[in-house]
Design a protein around this motif. Structure first.
Motif, PDB file in Angstrom:
ATOM      1  N   MET A  13      41.265  36.473  67.872  1.00  0.00           N
ATOM      2  CA  MET A  13      39.018  36.724  68.315  1.00  0.00           C
ATOM      3  C   MET A  13      38.937  37.101  69.338  1.00  0.00           C
ATOM      4  SD  MET A  13      36.911  38.604  64.859  1.00  0.00           S
ATOM      5  CE  MET A  13      36.307  37.136  65.462  1.00  0.00           C
ATOM      6  N   LEU A  14      38.495  35.392  69.535  1.00  0.00           N
ATOM      7  CA  LEU A  14      37.723  34.973  70.497  1.00  0.00           C
ATOM      8  C   LEU A  14      39.012  34.841  72.009  1.00  0.00           C
ATOM      9  CD1 LEU A  14      36.407  31.548  68.935  1.00  0.00           C
ATOM     10  CD2 LEU A  14      35.284  34.271  70.128  1.00  0.00           C
ATOM     11  N   PRO A  17      39.876  38.927  74.491  1.00  0.00           N
ATOM     12  CA  PRO A  17      39.721  39.072  74.838  1.00  0.00           C
ATOM     13  C   PRO A  17      40.071  38.963  76.435  1.00  0.00           C
ATOM     14  CG  PRO A  17      37.505  39.189  73.498  1.00  0.00           C
ATOM     15  CD  PRO A  17      38.966  38.464  72.750  1.00  0.00           C
ATOM     16  N   PHE A  18      40.324  37.456  76.342  1.00  0.00           N
ATOM     17  CA  PHE A  18      41.099  36.634  77.634  1.00  0.00           C
ATOM     18  C   PHE A  18      42.116  37.478  77.576  1.00  0.00           C
ATOM     19  CE2 PHE A  18      37.497  34.473  76.126  1.00  0.00           C
ATOM     20  CZ  PHE A  18      37.285  33.393  77.322  1.00  0.00           C
ATOM     21  N   ASN A  21      42.331  40.863  79.718  1.00  0.00           N
ATOM     22  CA  ASN A  21      41.486  40.490  81.033  1.00  0.00           C
ATOM     23  C   ASN A  21      42.950  40.253  81.886  1.00  0.00           C
ATOM     24  OD1 ASN A  21      39.507  41.590  82.362  1.00  0.00           O
ATOM     25  ND2 ASN A  21      39.585  39.353  82.907  1.00  0.00           N
TER      26      ASN A  21
ATOM     27  N   MET B 336      33.167  39.267  70.485  1.00  0.00           N
ATOM     28  CA  MET B 336      33.576  40.229  71.669  1.00  0.00           C
ATOM     29  C   MET B 336      33.251  40.975  72.926  1.00  0.00           C
ATOM     30  SD  MET B 336      36.865  40.693  68.568  1.00  0.00           S
ATOM     31  CE  MET B 336      38.226  41.423  70.841  1.00  0.00           C
ATOM     32  N   LEU B 339      32.434  38.975  75.148  1.00  0.00           N
ATOM     33  CA  LEU B 339      32.791  38.559  75.861  1.00  0.00           C
ATOM     34  C   LEU B 339      34.065  39.509  76.817  1.00  0.00           C
ATOM     35  CD1 LEU B 339      35.478  36.111  73.656  1.00  0.00           C
ATOM     36  CD2 LEU B 339      34.173  35.274  75.613  1.00  0.00           C
ATOM     37  N   GLU B 340      34.150  40.101  76.705  1.00  0.00           N
ATOM     38  CA  GLU B 340      34.547  41.135  76.892  1.00  0.00           C
ATOM     39  C   GLU B 340      33.940  42.043  78.100  1.00  0.00           C
ATOM     40  OE1 GLU B 340      35.727  44.115  74.424  1.00  0.00           O
ATOM     41  OE2 GLU B 340      36.875  43.021  73.191  1.00  0.00           O
ATOM     42  N   LEU B 343      33.653  39.190  80.317  1.00  0.00           N
ATOM     43  CA  LEU B 343      35.256  39.493  81.649  1.00  0.00           C
ATOM     44  C   LEU B 343      34.785  40.485  82.103  1.00  0.00           C
ATOM     45  CD1 LEU B 343      37.195  38.391  78.969  1.00  0.00           C
ATOM     46  CD2 LEU B 343      36.566  36.715  80.498  1.00  0.00           C
TER      47      LEU B 343
END
Lengths: 141, 347
Positions: A13-14, A17-18, A21, B336, B339-340, B343
């Protein structure tokens, strides 16, 4: 086992996003208003009050962008529909015709460098050459 | 009819749901009538068999309803290239608007399905909660409520399946989008946020909306954590239910006003449908929020509709479990999203 599954769920889940991206790290050129694809013959470029340049898929998108900004654009360029070359908006001849350039916005305004091209398009596609206040970007230019 | 792999899959799922939905309605009504009659052992055995069949059919129906929800959006996504004026799912939902033929029903069918699907999943979950509680009691005191919930599941599922089949079958080549795609609907001054105070959604004040989003969702996380640590009470659940309603509204506004423009890197574009193809991981964030809010809602159902002398000891652990799932969903979605957004801003 249950704890491992929960930990794996939290880590993914963490990480998502990385990962997302990173996969989108090379931005593709697209319309600054709605993200639509850019077509050489119809694109518009403007430099905002801070000097940042933005590309738009059509005149309608650029107009919508300017309507929602308090400060006017420093400079506006439009693509000559015949050659695709970018020219200053104030030097362009605009024609509103029945031909839609971008179906997603319904834009029907066309830009030409040469008056002869504009007149030919207006005649062929039942259009009107825009003058004075009817010209796009007339107030903001 | 536009035939592609998703249309075939969606149609197949809809036919299955229609069959199971009708079966569930029939069996639920039959069981309801049989409950009123007293009978010998043969009748009781038949009733039990019917009950088992009803449970299996309803369980399969709820499972199919959950699966059909994302498949429905994938179907709409797959239809985008069919029309030159459509650039996202929103455009697909507008096909048929202004038409005089059968295509005029398409936007209403899609609107009803977009409401029916989450309602069906929630009611299906509520039935499962009541069924679980009822199954652990000696005299099945919640059978009537569970049966009513099941009847609602059957009716909703049948309606949803009929709407979906109708949507698939109605010809869509008749009318094109006339007013443009999502740029006109979500970016214009006419979007639904116009009903909200300008101090919340207008661009210069949008940080208030961001603050409200993080405070309210953070507050929900803290409230859920406190409910789990300190033990839950009915008053506490009422607070959670109020917070739940507030977070649903706020998260919808936040998604359109802040999250979509930021994540899409298009400051003036507010279409949430664009997130599906452009920022697919954001659907996990939305999914976690849906899971969290449904779990809190089901906890309220368990506590309020599952109340009985026989379930006094059964309800608290079930509610605690559901609130844990709610905490996981809310916290996951909040982290989430943070974080999104961070970013997206850093890029």
């Amino acid at each position: 086992m249950k704890r491992i599954a929960i930990a794996a769920g939290i880590v993914s889940m963490l990480a998502l996003p990385f990962l997302g991206n990173w996969l989108r790290r090379i931005p593709e050129a697209r319309c600054a208003l709605d993200g639509g694809a850019l077509v050489t013959s119809y694109r518009v470029r403007l430099a905002d009050a801070q000097g940042q340049e933005r590309d738009f898929c059509c005149i309608r998108c650029a107009q919508l962008w300017l309507e929602r900004r308090e400060q006017p654009a420093r400079a506006i360029w439009v693509a000559d529909e015949t050659s695709g070359v970018m020219i200053e908006a104030e030097r362009a001849h605009f024609v509103r015709s029945l031909v839609v350039t971008t179906p997603t916005t319904g834009n029907r305004i066309h830009a030409f460098r040469d008056l002869a091209d504009a007149e030919r398009h207006a005649e062929k596609c039942r259009g009107t050459i825009l003058t004075g206040g009817d010209r796009p970007f007339a107030i903001r230019e | 009819m536009i035939l592609n792999a998703y249309a075939v899959l969606d149609g197949f799922l809809a036919i299955l749901r229609l069959g199971l939905g009708l079966l569930v309605i029939f069996l639920a009504l039959a069981t309801w009538r049989a409950r009123r009659r007293r009978g010998d052992e043969v009748v009781a055995s038949k009733r039990e068999e019917r009950g088992t069949l009803l449970f299996l059919a309803a369980f399969a129906l709820v499972g199919l309803a959950i699966v059909s929800w994302p498949v429905f959006y994938l179907l709409l996504q797959s239809y985008i290239p069919e029309w030159p004026g459509v650039m996202c799912i929103y455009g697909v939902t507008q096909i048929g608007a202004g038409s005089v033929g059968t295509a005029r029903f398409l936007p209403d069918l899609l609107r009803s399905m977009q409401l029916l699907k989450p309602t069906l999943v929630f009611v299906g979950g509520a039935w499962l909660i009541l069924h679980l509680l009822n199954g652990r009691t000696a005299t099945a005191p919640l059978a009537g409520r569970a049966l009513l919930a099941l009847l609602a599941v059957g009716v909703l599922a049948t309606g949803d399946a009929v709407a979906e089949l109708a949507y698939l079958l109605v010809p869509k080549k008749e009318e094109f989008v006339t007013a443009g795609c999502c740029t006109q609907a979500f970016d214009g001054a006419e979007r639904f946020s116009r009903f909200l105070p300008h101090a919340l959604v207008e661009e210069p004040y949008r940080h208030w909306l961001n603050l409200a989003y993080f405070w309210l969702n953070g507050g929900m996380v803290v409230a859920l954590f406190a409910a789990l640590r300190l033990g839950w009470m009915r008053k506490w659940l009422a607070l959670l239910a109020a917070l739940l309603a507030a977070t649903i509204v706020l998260n919808l506004v936040f998604l359109v006003e802040t999250a979509a423009p930021a994540l899409l890197h298009l400051p003036l574009h507010h279409c949430p449908y664009d997130l599906l193809p452009e920022v697919p991981e954001s659907t996990v964030t939305i999914g976690l929020f849906v899971l969290g809010s449904f779990a809190v809602g089901w906890a309220c159902v368990a506590a309020w509709l599952g109340r009985h002398r026989e379930t006094e000891t059964l309800v608290p652990p079930l509610v605690a479990k559901l609130l844990s799932i709610g905490l996981f969903g809310y916290l996951g979605s909040l982290v989430m999203m943070a974080l999104e957004l961070a970013l997206a801003r850093a890029r």
